[in-house]
Scaffold this motif. Structure first.
Motif, PDB file in Angstrom:
ATOM      1  N   ALA A 240       0.834  -1.206   0.000  1.00  0.00           N
ATOM      2  CA  ALA A 240       0.000   0.000   0.000  1.00  0.00           C
ATOM      3  C   ALA A 240       0.867   1.254   0.000  1.00  0.00           C
ATOM      4  CB  ALA A 240      -0.920   0.010   1.218  1.00  0.00           C
ATOM      5  N   PHE A 241       0.367   2.283  -0.688  1.00  0.00           N
ATOM      6  CA  PHE A 241       1.027   3.585  -0.712  1.00  0.00           C
ATOM      7  C   PHE A 241       0.053   4.656  -0.228  1.00  0.00           C
ATOM      8  CE2 PHE A 241       3.026   1.596  -4.653  1.00  0.00           C
ATOM      9  CZ  PHE A 241       4.136   1.142  -3.972  1.00  0.00           C
ATOM     10  N   GLU A 242       0.572   5.582   0.575  1.00  0.00           N
ATOM     11  CA  GLU A 242      -0.172   6.794   0.922  1.00  0.00           C
ATOM     12  C   GLU A 242       0.388   7.938   0.085  1.00  0.00           C
ATOM     13  OE1 GLU A 242      -0.373   9.679   4.808  1.00  0.00           O
ATOM     14  OE2 GLU A 242       1.494   9.263   3.750  1.00  0.00           O
ATOM     15  N   SER A 243      -0.471   8.623  -0.627  1.00  0.00           N
ATOM     16  CA  SER A 243      -0.016   9.734  -1.450  1.00  0.00           C
ATOM     17  C   SER A 243       0.358  10.924  -0.572  1.00  0.00           C
ATOM     18  CB  SER A 243      -1.125  10.152  -2.417  1.00  0.00           C
ATOM     19  OG  SER A 243      -0.775  11.336  -3.082  1.00  0.00           O
ATOM     20  N   CYS A 244       1.534  11.486  -0.837  1.00  0.00           N
ATOM     21  CA  CYS A 244       1.899  12.759  -0.219  1.00  0.00           C
ATOM     22  C   CYS A 244       1.369  13.871  -1.127  1.00  0.00           C
ATOM     23  CB  CYS A 244       3.413  12.873  -0.082  1.00  0.00           C
ATOM     24  SG  CYS A 244       3.969  13.007   1.614  1.00  0.00           S
ATOM     25  N   TRP A 245       0.553  14.744  -0.568  1.00  0.00           N
ATOM     26  CA  TRP A 245      -0.108  15.766  -1.353  1.00  0.00           C
ATOM     27  C   TRP A 245      -0.995  15.110  -2.428  1.00  0.00           C
ATOM     28  CZ3 TRP A 245       5.359  16.006  -0.772  1.00  0.00           C
ATOM     29  CH2 TRP A 245       5.775  16.810   0.283  1.00  0.00           C
ATOM     30  N   THR A 246      -1.026  15.661  -3.628  1.00  0.00           N
ATOM     31  CA  THR A 246      -1.865  15.126  -4.700  1.00  0.00           C
ATOM     32  C   THR A 246      -1.056  15.057  -5.996  1.00  0.00           C
ATOM     33  OG1 THR A 246      -2.612  17.300  -5.448  1.00  0.00           O
ATOM     34  CG2 THR A 246      -3.879  16.245  -3.670  1.00  0.00           C
ATOM     35  N   MET A 247      -1.603  14.330  -6.972  1.00  0.00           N
ATOM     36  CA  MET A 247      -0.921  14.257  -8.257  1.00  0.00           C
ATOM     37  C   MET A 247      -0.803  15.649  -8.870  1.00  0.00           C
ATOM     38  SD  MET A 247      -1.591  11.716 -11.471  1.00  0.00           S
ATOM     39  CE  MET A 247      -3.301  12.200 -11.685  1.00  0.00           C
ATOM     40  N   GLY A 248      -1.817  16.497  -8.671  1.00  0.00           N
ATOM     41  CA  GLY A 248      -1.729  17.865  -9.166  1.00  0.00           C
ATOM     42  C   GLY A 248      -0.548  18.615  -8.564  1.00  0.00           C
ATOM     43  N   HIS A 249      -0.302  18.387  -7.269  1.00  0.00           N
ATOM     44  CA  HIS A 249       0.840  19.027  -6.617  1.00  0.00           C
ATOM     45  C   HIS A 249       2.148  18.521  -7.207  1.00  0.00           C
ATOM     46  CE1 HIS A 249       3.064  20.918  -3.292  1.00  0.00           C
ATOM     47  NE2 HIS A 249       3.765  19.786  -3.214  1.00  0.00           N
TER      48      HIS A 249
END
Length: 271
Positions: A240-249
């Motif tokens: 599992a991965f937790e996204s740091c910020w967002t893909m837009g960031h």
């Protein structure tokens, strides 16, 4: 729309009175997830990151800021811990309190809670997986102000989870290499928080000896997984991965979005 609902809860929310558990909170989450065609994933921890409510306006309004996420009965039992103010907080910040995770009292009382959690929910048809949390800020296995538990104490916490959850998959945080090695050797998956972080020129003295060009992608993930012999854990348990910020960031910062996704696929991410 997704097949999974992920929640992090704190110890004080579920066991407000000693051995009196608020299972209704988890039962409600499981029911809500099922109603949306989802399974639930879960982490519990005993500390958050900062007391964001510690400002003068709230204090003047008479709001009492609670600076710990262990139950009141544990906090006032004489359990050891330390108060501190996280780096980067303003002059009006309130300190937060971190328990000593390796102390016998924590391992006994929190371990009893994890065992009770497993007795009720292990193998639940709508529980997808459980993180091996509990230790460190947000349950990410990095201590802030208290002594790091010894290796034997850290492995004891892993084994408490392993004994409690024999059917529901467990995921070990990659924040502790010895604990990760032990967990994946006994069949768990793993979880990397702050996925996507490709910053340059930042400073984090908690990792890699305080390098000036630290980021999670370059300095932690693969090194930690190779060191723990965890790169093939995906064959038997989730990753599992937790996204740091967002893909837009990521895009706004000029980071290589294609590389981030390719890296996740190469490590066989499933969540």
């Amino acid at each position: 729309p997704s097949s999974l609902a992920y929640f992090r809860l704190y110890w004080d929310q579920i066991e407000p009175e000693e051995e009196q558990y608020r299972w209704d909170l988890l039962d409600d989450l499981l029911a809500r997830a099922a109603a949306h065609g989802q399974d639930l994933a879960l982490r519990v921890s005993a500390m958050n990151g900062a007391v964001n409510a510690g400002n003068a306006a709230l204090r003047q309004a008479g709001v009492k800021v609670r600076n710990y996420r262990v139950p009141d009965w544990y906090r006032h039992s004489g359990a050891p811990g330390r108060e501190f103010i996280p780096r980067g907080q303003g002059p009006d910040a309130s300190p937060i309190w971190e328990p000593e995770y390796g102390h016998d009292l924590f391992l006994e009382k929190h371990g009893r809670f994890i065992s009770a959690l497993g007795r009720r929910y292990d193998g639940h048809s709508h529980l997808d997986h459980v993180d091996i949390g509990s230790v460190g800020r947000w349950g990410e296995w990095h201590c802030a102000a208290v002594p790091r538990p010894t290796v034997s104490q850290r492995l004891r916490m892993v084994d408490i989870y392993r004994s409690a959850f024999r059917k529901t998959p467990l995921l070990m945080l990659i924040g502790d290499e010895e604990a990760l090695t032990h967990a994946v050797a006994h069949g768990t998956g793993w979880r990397a928080d702050c996925w996507g972080d490709s910053r340059q020129g930042c400073f984090n003295p908690d990792w890699q000896g305080g390098t000036e060009d630290f980021n999670h992608h370059d300095d932690i993930y693969l090194q930690r997984l190779v060191g723990a012999r965890a790169t093939k854990a995906w064959k038997r348990a989730p990753v599992a991965f937790e996204s740091c910020w967002t893909m837009g960031h990521w895009y706004e910062q000029g980071w290589n979005v294609d590389h981030i996704f390719a890296f996740g696929l190469a490590l066989h991410g499933s969540i």
